[in-house]
Design an enzyme around this catalytic site. Structure first.
Site, short mmCIF file in Angstrom:
data_model
loop_
_atom_site.label_atom_id
_atom_site.label_comp_id
_atom_site.label_asym_id
_atom_site.label_seq_id
_atom_site.Cartn_x
_atom_site.Cartn_y
_atom_site.Cartn_z
N GLY A 1 47.16 45.11 38.34
CA GLY A 1 47.81 43.93 38.93
C GLY A 1 47.78 42.54 37.91
CD GLN B 1 46.04 37.51 36.03
OE1 GLN B 1 46.96 38.32 37.00
NE2 GLN B 1 45.03 38.06 35.51
CB CYS C 1 40.14 39.49 36.91
SG CYS C 1 41.47 38.28 36.53
CG LEU C 2 44.54 42.76 33.28
CD1 LEU C 2 46.02 42.66 33.18
CD2 LEU C 2 43.96 43.33 32.06
CG HIS D 1 42.34 39.90 42.15
ND1 HIS D 1 40.99 40.46 41.72
CD2 HIS D 1 43.03 39.73 41.10
CE1 HIS D 1 40.89 39.93 40.40
NE2 HIS D 1 42.13 39.60 40.08
CD GLU D 2 46.62 40.44 40.75
OE1 GLU D 2 46.73 39.45 39.95
OE2 GLU D 2 45.84 41.39 40.37
CG HIS E 1 45.15 35.75 39.56
ND1 HIS E 1 44.08 34.98 38.59
CD2 HIS E 1 44.75 36.90 39.46
CE1 HIS E 1 43.39 35.85 38.09
NE2 HIS E 1 43.70 37.10 38.41
#
Ligand code: QAP
Ligand code: CO
Length: 168
Positions: free
Chosen positions: A46, A51, A92-93, A134-135, A138
């Site tokens: 994701g 991000q 998480c990236l 989660h996304e 962000h």
């Protein structure tokens, strides 16, 4: 298509609240394709526009085993269908190398626009429901480390700051 640079915690730009997309254009579709390429290259499941330092309400994900099911959500609106919380070890990236347990509702409904600007609604559960929440966090300037203890979050911050200094 292009692989975009991913902001890393504790970059303050990750705290920006994203703005709704008023019109889905060719530029939006180019951004979607670049975000998918960036996510697959990482590899990740994701990625939110926040991000990659674009503060628009757009996210992509693919939770399929063979990475064959790209999903795109523009201006997503979540409704919790089952408030029962499930635990999952999230990563998480933007927080590379760290995985911690987070509890979230297990079943949600999401309404959004697709890459053609058409609205759709779907129900998600399991990893897809967790990843979507989660996304969307962000897009609201929130990170999974915000659900952890201050001590854990500070340890992660110090380690990532050190990694970032060494790379610079
Ligand atoms: C969000 O995260 C997510 O630390 C997506 O070194 C993850 O794709 C939601 C990744 C798990 C729910 C459960 C993380 C790649 C990818 C790393 C990701 C790393 C390399 C994270
Ligand atoms: Co993330």
């Amino acid at each position: 298509m292009a692989v975009l640079e991913i902001l890393e915690f504790p970059d303050s730009r990750l705290r920006t609240e994203a703005e709704p997309i008023t019109e889905v254009t060719q530029a939006t579709r180019t951004l979607i394709d670049d975000m998918l390429e960036t996510m697959y290259a990482a590899p990740g499941i994701g990625l939110a526009a926040t991000q990659v330092n674009v503060h628009q309400r757009l996210l992509v994900m693919d939770v399929s085993d063979d990475k064959s099911e790209p999903m795109v959500f523009i201006n997503p609106q979540i409704t919790v269908l089952d408030p029962e919380l499930g635990e999952y070890d999230e990563g998480c990236l933007s927080v590379p190398g760290f995985y911690e347990t987070v509890s979230r509702p297990q079943k949600v409904e999401v309404s959004a626009l697709d890459r053609n600007g058409e609205s759709f609604t779907c129900q998600l559960q399991g990893l897809a429901a967790i990843c979507l929440q989660h996304e969307v966090d962000h897009l609201n300037g929130k990170l999974f480390v915000d659900y952890l203890s201050t001590l854990k979050r500070q340890r992660i911050r110090k380690k990532l700051e050190k990694d970032q200094r060494q790379r610079a």
